[in-house]
Write a protein that holds these residues in place. Structure first.
Motif, PDB file in Angstrom:
ATOM      1  N   ILE A 178      -4.808  -5.720   2.449  1.00 41.90           N
ATOM      2  CA  ILE A 178      -4.885  -4.230   1.780  1.00 41.90           C
ATOM      3  C   ILE A 178      -6.551  -3.637   1.680  1.00 41.90           C
ATOM      4  O   ILE A 178      -6.433  -1.966   2.107  1.00 41.90           O
ATOM      5  CB  ILE A 178      -4.905  -4.368  -0.048  1.00 41.90           C
ATOM      6  CG1 ILE A 178      -3.361  -5.000  -0.763  1.00 41.90           C
ATOM      7  CG2 ILE A 178      -5.540  -3.885  -1.144  1.00 41.90           C
ATOM      8  CD1 ILE A 178      -2.942  -5.712  -1.809  1.00 41.90           C
ATOM      9  N   ILE A 223      -6.179   3.739  -5.340  1.00 44.11           N
ATOM     10  CA  ILE A 223      -6.962   3.796  -4.136  1.00 44.11           C
ATOM     11  C   ILE A 223      -8.271   4.107  -3.287  1.00 44.11           C
ATOM     12  O   ILE A 223      -8.805   3.448  -2.792  1.00 44.11           O
ATOM     13  CB  ILE A 223      -6.240   4.462  -3.078  1.00 44.11           C
ATOM     14  CG1 ILE A 223      -4.395   3.771  -2.794  1.00 44.11           C
ATOM     15  CG2 ILE A 223      -6.587   4.971  -1.871  1.00 44.11           C
ATOM     16  CD1 ILE A 223      -3.800   3.219  -2.935  1.00 44.11           C
ATOM     17  N   ALA A 250      -5.257  -0.267   4.148  1.00 43.95           N
ATOM     18  CA  ALA A 250      -5.289   0.656   3.365  1.00 43.95           C
ATOM     19  C   ALA A 250      -4.943   2.482   3.538  1.00 43.95           C
ATOM     20  O   ALA A 250      -5.148   3.131   3.501  1.00 43.95           O
ATOM     21  CB  ALA A 250      -6.222   0.777   1.734  1.00 43.95           C
ATOM     22  N   SER A 294       3.452   0.291  -5.553  1.00 44.77           N
ATOM     23  CA  SER A 294       2.588   2.067  -5.201  1.00 44.77           C
ATOM     24  C   SER A 294       3.127   2.612  -5.653  1.00 44.77           C
ATOM     25  O   SER A 294       2.502   3.907  -6.560  1.00 44.77           O
ATOM     26  CB  SER A 294       2.288   1.875  -4.046  1.00 44.77           C
ATOM     27  OG  SER A 294       1.389   0.818  -3.112  1.00 44.77           O
ATOM     28  N   VAL A 335       1.123  -1.564  -0.164  1.00 45.68           N
ATOM     29  CA  VAL A 335      -0.460   0.300  -0.265  1.00 45.68           C
ATOM     30  C   VAL A 335       0.977   1.823  -0.117  1.00 45.68           C
ATOM     31  O   VAL A 335       0.037   2.266  -1.015  1.00 45.68           O
ATOM     32  CB  VAL A 335      -0.520   0.407   1.290  1.00 45.68           C
ATOM     33  CG1 VAL A 335      -1.602   1.165   2.137  1.00 45.68           C
ATOM     34  CG2 VAL A 335      -1.989  -0.902   0.989  1.00 45.68           C
TER      35      VAL A 335
END
Length: 316
Positions: free
Chosen positions: A86, A191, A90, A178, A24
């Motif tokens: 995730i 995201i 996140a 990411s 993340v």
């Protein structure tokens, strides 16, 4: 025997949780976590077994044989952990990076620096090819760190190819998927899709990620078996070069990068004193240093437990 089986795959799922949390963060690779926790080679080998022949085995010999062929329980436990992390972490990781960026980056700086140790220990001998691979890996990571964000529209095609590109970076220790998404300007959309569970966007992105993962893991597995010393040296170079990306003290250069400014390691690296003087904010040098030390000790402890486990298995 059943308890050993359960503890084995609970441990794999826990590694998946750690990999998902790292993935993340724009700048930290889940591949780094896989390597220092001792499952990197098994992950590559398991993924490389998936292909057209898997479908053939499935129809000819049944589900059980095909499942064992691809090490299915291992992959299920690992990716369950990754996806759980995730979707559940996140928001937490984003919050920590938003409010405590220097301490968080300090932790990951120590994590990546210490991750060099277990990789170097696995290189049987150093040759000029190894040193060249190390240099090229370092240069690649530095070049990636010098990239500047662009912006692309989140269409099905861009999401698919972004997923494929990000997953290739994600399984390389030291290069963050990411971070690549941030550089090509699609990180905020991804995201947002995770937070809001936008099924269409996640499906296209996931399809690209699966495609890239199956193809790139096959290449990496072949390289690790055919040229282990050179490949590992290249990974060491990537890790060392990526330290530039996760250096905790940064000052913004040019225009702000939208809402991801504090998340993006796309700034100039400075010393803690200069950061405090220019920004007017505390350098948090004690907190960042302590976080780095904790990360180093954590990696070394994991490495020690790994080798102890290997030794016990060999003796048994």
């Amino acid at each position: 025997m059943a308890s050993l089986w359960q503890s084995r795959y609970l441990g794999v799922a826990a590694r998946g949780l750690a990999m998902g949390a790292a993935d993340v963060v724009p700048g930290v690779s889940g591949g780094t976590i896989a390597f220092i926790t001792g499952i990197y080679q098994e992950l590559l080998d398991s993924l490389s077994r998936i292909g057209p022949h898997t479908v053939s085995t499935l129809f000819k010999e049944g589900v059980a044989v095909a499942w064992r062929q691809i090490n299915g329980t291992f992959l299920l436990a690992l990716f369950s952990g990754i996806l759980t992390s995730i979707f559940s972490l996140a928001r937490l990781i984003s919050y920590l990076l938003e409010h405590y960026p220097i301490v968080v980056w300090g932790f990951f700086f120590g994590l990546i620096l210490a991750s060099v140790v277990p990789i170097v220990r696995r290189i049987p001998r150093w040759s000029w090819q190894c040193w060249l691979a190390l240099l090229l890996g370092g240069l690649l990571a530095v070049l990636v760190s010098e990239m500047r964000p662009t912006e692309i529209a989140a269409t099905p095609y861009t999401l698919f190819f972004s997923g494929a590109l990000a997953i290739c970076a994600m399984i390389l220790p030291g290069i963050s998927g990411s971070f690549i998404l941030l550089m090509i300007g699609i990180y905020p959309q991804v995201i947002a899709a995770v937070h809001q569970f936008q099924l269409s966007a996640l499906t296209w992105f996931g399809a690209g990620a699966v495609t890239g993962l199956l193809l790139f893991s096959r290449l990496l597995s072949w390289l690790m078996h055919r040229f282990p010393s050179v490949t590992l040296s290249f990974l060491v170079g990537i890790l060392l070069g990526s330290l530039k990306i996760v250096w905790p003290w940064k000052l913004a250069v040019g225009e702000a990068i939208g809402s991801t400014e504090k998340l993006a390691p796309m700034m100039s690296n400075v010393f803690p004193g200069e950061f405090s003087a220019v920004s007017g904010e505390p350098s948090y040098i004690v907190g960042a240093t302590m976080a780095s030390v904790v990360a180093v000790l954590l990696v070394l402890a994991i490495e020690w437990f790994h080798w102890r486990h290997v030794g016990n298995v060999a003796q048994g």
